[in-house]
Design an enzyme around this catalytic site. Sequence first.
Site, PDB file in Angstrom:
ATOM      1  N   THR B  23      34.852  44.649  44.792  1.00 24.53           N
ATOM      2  CA  THR B  23      35.826  45.905  45.205  1.00 24.53           C
ATOM      3  C   THR B  23      35.258  47.167  44.855  1.00 24.53           C
ATOM      4  O   THR B  23      34.441  47.441  43.982  1.00 24.53           O
ATOM      5  CB  THR B  23      36.941  45.572  44.380  1.00 24.53           C
ATOM      6  OG1 THR B  23      38.411  46.361  44.827  1.00 24.53           O
ATOM      7  CG2 THR B  23      36.929  46.036  42.957  1.00 24.53           C
ATOM      8  N   CYS B  29      42.546  52.238  38.802  1.00 20.98           N
ATOM      9  CA  CYS B  29      42.646  50.933  38.657  1.00 20.98           C
ATOM     10  C   CYS B  29      41.518  50.035  37.886  1.00 20.98           C
ATOM     11  O   CYS B  29      40.654  50.492  37.530  1.00 20.98           O
ATOM     12  CB  CYS B  29      42.756  50.338  40.149  1.00 20.98           C
ATOM     13  SG  CYS B  29      43.823  51.535  41.190  1.00 20.98           S
ATOM     14  N   HIS B  46      42.729  43.616  41.937  1.00 18.15           N
ATOM     15  CA  HIS B  46      42.600  44.867  41.761  1.00 18.15           C
ATOM     16  C   HIS B  46      43.800  45.444  41.512  1.00 18.15           C
ATOM     17  O   HIS B  46      44.719  45.583  42.001  1.00 18.15           O
ATOM     18  CB  HIS B  46      42.160  45.586  43.161  1.00 18.15           C
ATOM     19  CG  HIS B  46      41.599  46.858  43.321  1.00 18.15           C
ATOM     20  ND1 HIS B  46      40.652  47.585  44.045  1.00 18.15           N
ATOM     21  CD2 HIS B  46      42.489  47.977  42.710  1.00 18.15           C
ATOM     22  CE1 HIS B  46      40.704  48.631  43.809  1.00 18.15           C
ATOM     23  NE2 HIS B  46      41.705  49.139  42.988  1.00 18.15           N
TER      24      HIS B  46
END
Lengths: 206, 161
Positions: B23, B29, B46
């Site tokens: 990711t 996040c 995520h």
Amino acid sequence: MGNDLSDAFLDILREVGNIGAGNATTALAGMINEKINLSVPKADILGFDELVNVAGGVEDIVAGIYVDISGDLDGVMMFMVDFNTAKKLIQILMGYEKKPDATDPSQFSDIELSALTEVGNIITGSYLTAISSLLDMTILPSIPSLCIDMAGAILSVPAIEFGKQGDTALLIESQFNLIDDVVNGYFAFIPTEDSYNNMLRVLSRY
Amino acid sequence: MCDIFRVGMADAKVCKAPDKLTTLGLGSCVGVVVYDEERSIAGLAHIMLPDSNSIRQNSNKYKFADTGIEKLVEMLIYKGAGRNNLKAKLAGGAQMFKFMSDSDSMKIGERNVLAVQEKLASLSIPVISSDTGGNYGRSIEFDIATSELTIKAIGHEIRVI
């Protein structure tokens, strides 16, 4: 959800973005004494995964100025420039003979960073002032905050704010560049759903 | 030959070795990897927000630490992971902008990390290593074959945890 915005309303919002960005780039052009091209603005409802991709590659280094908006309009305003443009702006503002040769943001000095923040402050301020007088709404911007990092990481901040309300956000964006393409930048104005409904109510009076 | 699966915001994927999971541009996040070393299977979520209960629009399960991790674990078991083999690694949860106010919404990174840790603890999944906090973005890649999580950040050395 506000996904039912008609094309006509999106057109109006595009024009709002154009007026804001037009005023802001005029301020920037005056500051750096150069002519600036403003592209046709866009207004779209986006999912947040699309939102983090709007300014180019997720991992591209950008300098982002973040301003929280409150008052008659709630939302987020972001002004972003690519890394090269950030260095160019620092050069112009600091009166250097050439661009600083920083390869990553930690190599900028505090004064260089605060010069860049000040540009962001003036630019976002001009954008919001134009919208505020157009709509006759009070817009109160927060103190601007600067971050130079991966575009995706920077845009995750507004994405999270909007993730609290739903899975989509209205993005009003404009891009600009100098004639010789040395300076590229990007405005993103993301009003909350309540706020863009308010904007449309005001604008539909005309 | 291996494939690298990219996980977007508020999303998750599960796959097996020799594939990798990645990711990009994690800010506030949190990227949560839950894996079964023995069976060479792993999932990456995520996560954007700490708690699905405090938000009305909560249909997207992977957006939240609580429902996202629950669903990730379900999917791992469905695809053959052993419930008692599961371990976790995490990265992200930065505070990208320094704000003058220290309101709650601005400490979202920190709150995300805490919520992820709490959820993993409640499911008895040990956190083997983590790289969280700070004020910079991260891109991460998990190699299922070696259980190594590689973290890249601008202006920082590449780290493997």
